[in-house]
Design a protein around this motif. Sequence first.
Motif, PDB file in Angstrom:
ATOM      1  N   GLY A 181      -8.868   1.650  15.662  1.00  0.00           N
ATOM      2  CA  GLY A 181      -8.836   3.024  16.146  1.00  0.00           C
ATOM      3  C   GLY A 181      -7.431   3.520  16.392  1.00  0.00           C
ATOM      4  O   GLY A 181      -7.101   4.685  16.093  1.00  0.00           O
ATOM      5  N   GLN A 220      -5.913   4.402  13.179  1.00  0.00           N
ATOM      6  CA  GLN A 220      -6.504   5.601  12.577  1.00  0.00           C
ATOM      7  C   GLN A 220      -6.074   6.895  13.295  1.00  0.00           C
ATOM      8  O   GLN A 220      -5.835   7.914  12.643  1.00  0.00           O
ATOM      9  N   TYR A 221      -5.932   6.847  14.635  1.00  0.00           N
ATOM     10  CA  TYR A 221      -5.682   8.085  15.376  1.00  0.00           C
ATOM     11  C   TYR A 221      -4.262   8.199  15.921  1.00  0.00           C
ATOM     12  O   TYR A 221      -3.778   9.310  16.168  1.00  0.00           O
ATOM     13  N   GLN A 225     -10.601  -1.806  18.475  1.00  0.00           N
ATOM     14  CA  GLN A 225      -9.616  -1.010  19.210  1.00  0.00           C
ATOM     15  C   GLN A 225      -8.333  -0.815  18.407  1.00  0.00           C
ATOM     16  O   GLN A 225      -7.785   0.296  18.329  1.00  0.00           O
TER      17      GLN A 225
END
Length: 526
Positions: free
Chosen positions: A295, A298-299, A292
């Motif tokens: 992520g 990354q985003y 999590q």
Amino acid sequence: AADCPLSASQSLLFLGLVAAVCLGLNLLFLTVYLICLCCCKSDQDPETKRPHSCCVTWMAVTAGLICCAAVGVGFYGNSETNDGVFQLLYALDHANQTLTGIDSLVASTTLQMQGGLEQHLARLNELLASRGDYVQTLKFTQQLAGSIVLQLQGLPAWRGVSADLTELSAQVAYVEYYRWLAYLLFFILVLTVCLLACLGLAKHSRCLLVTMLCSGLLMLVLSWASMAVDTAAAVGTSDFCVAPNKFIMNQTDDEISAEVVHYYLYCDQSLSSPFQQALTVFQRSLTTMQIQIQGLIQYALPLFPTAKVQERGAGGPHPSFCSPELPDPPFFPQKDLLGVQQLLNSSETSLHQLTALLDCRGLHKDYLDGLIGICYDGVEGLLYLGLFSLLAAAAFSTVICAAPRAWKQLAGRERDYDDMDEEDPFNPQARRIATHRPPRGQLRSFCSYSSSLGSQSSLHPPAQTVSNAPVSEYMNQAVLFGGNPRYENVPLIGRGSPPPTYSPSMRATYLAVTDEHVRHRGDFPA
């Protein structure tokens, strides 16, 4: 009624009573022996009663050899017992370090999850409040962290066990140090008493013999007391070593469950670990949290500017930095996300260490090392110490038996010394008495080489009628074998043995006196 087995305390008390009975029997045997020795000596004829010096000598030699063998066995047994106890102490300390490490890892991981991770997640919630999906991700991560904390709290707390092991190790080390020192002093005392006994028998001293007898009785009592302690310790330790797992299961408190104790005592690889579920949940939760946070990195980070906002001038701000939905650059979330990622990596390292420490093989190895040290080396050393006590009791019993004979021998020598004839010229006491008496004048010229020349010249020797060949031959033999003739100061008249060599003047006097004795003997009819 059903027979109930004796408890451990009753068994040890029984062994102490057995040692006391053996001491009583030993003292009774010595008493009967001394009484029989005195009766046998009193029934004998005074003329045939002689001290058995050879028997006393052999008894002293036997006691010395047994004493040396006992001390050698005792040193070996003391060393073996000390090695076994120190192996037990090393195993206890290593197990204590393992349990302390488990508690430390659990405490540090819990603190990271409840402290540092929650702070980072709270700031990320503020920064990403405008994005509902990111907020849901952060809440899910927080739930996983709470699950990890819950699993860690379900692990057994080893703080009480660690404190008990520390106290036990300190007590065992304290007792072992003074036990080893006491036996070392006991060995020295045994050697000292044996040396005192040999010295008393060699010097023929009544004071040393009395001291030897009293010391022998004291050492006999101490030997049997040591035998009782060694036997009780060996039997008690053997009872523990027969079924150590059962004993430890009965002594376990409520803080540690029976399943956990059974897992560490037997370490059966076919059985699952009682910590397997907690560690599995910990690992899965940690892996999900890492996914999590990766992520989000990354985003979510591309939505935030990476450069500082330019200050507004006359033309106004740059259009690319005019996003009303984004927070100001000083609240950039990259620091918190990287901080969360670092905490998760540290927690993963703690998970691997905790898994290794909770595995039964490490603590079970310490358990087996401690059992081997106390049940093999320790019991073996105690058995050798018991053998030392038996040999020491035998040696001092022999010393006590030899003391009356040595006393009789000493009394017999003094009686024979007092019964010597004072007129005997070879009696040392007569010599000392003769030094205080005036010399006899009838043989003055023959009793001192330093007599006056007049007394020697007053004897006019006649012509020699007796051949002096034996005397000359004796003097020649003395010159041949000794190098120089040995001259005696005093002529021995009427001696049955061959005459010694004399100086020339004394030789002439001796020949004259011999000729006078021969002529005087010829005047009387046969």
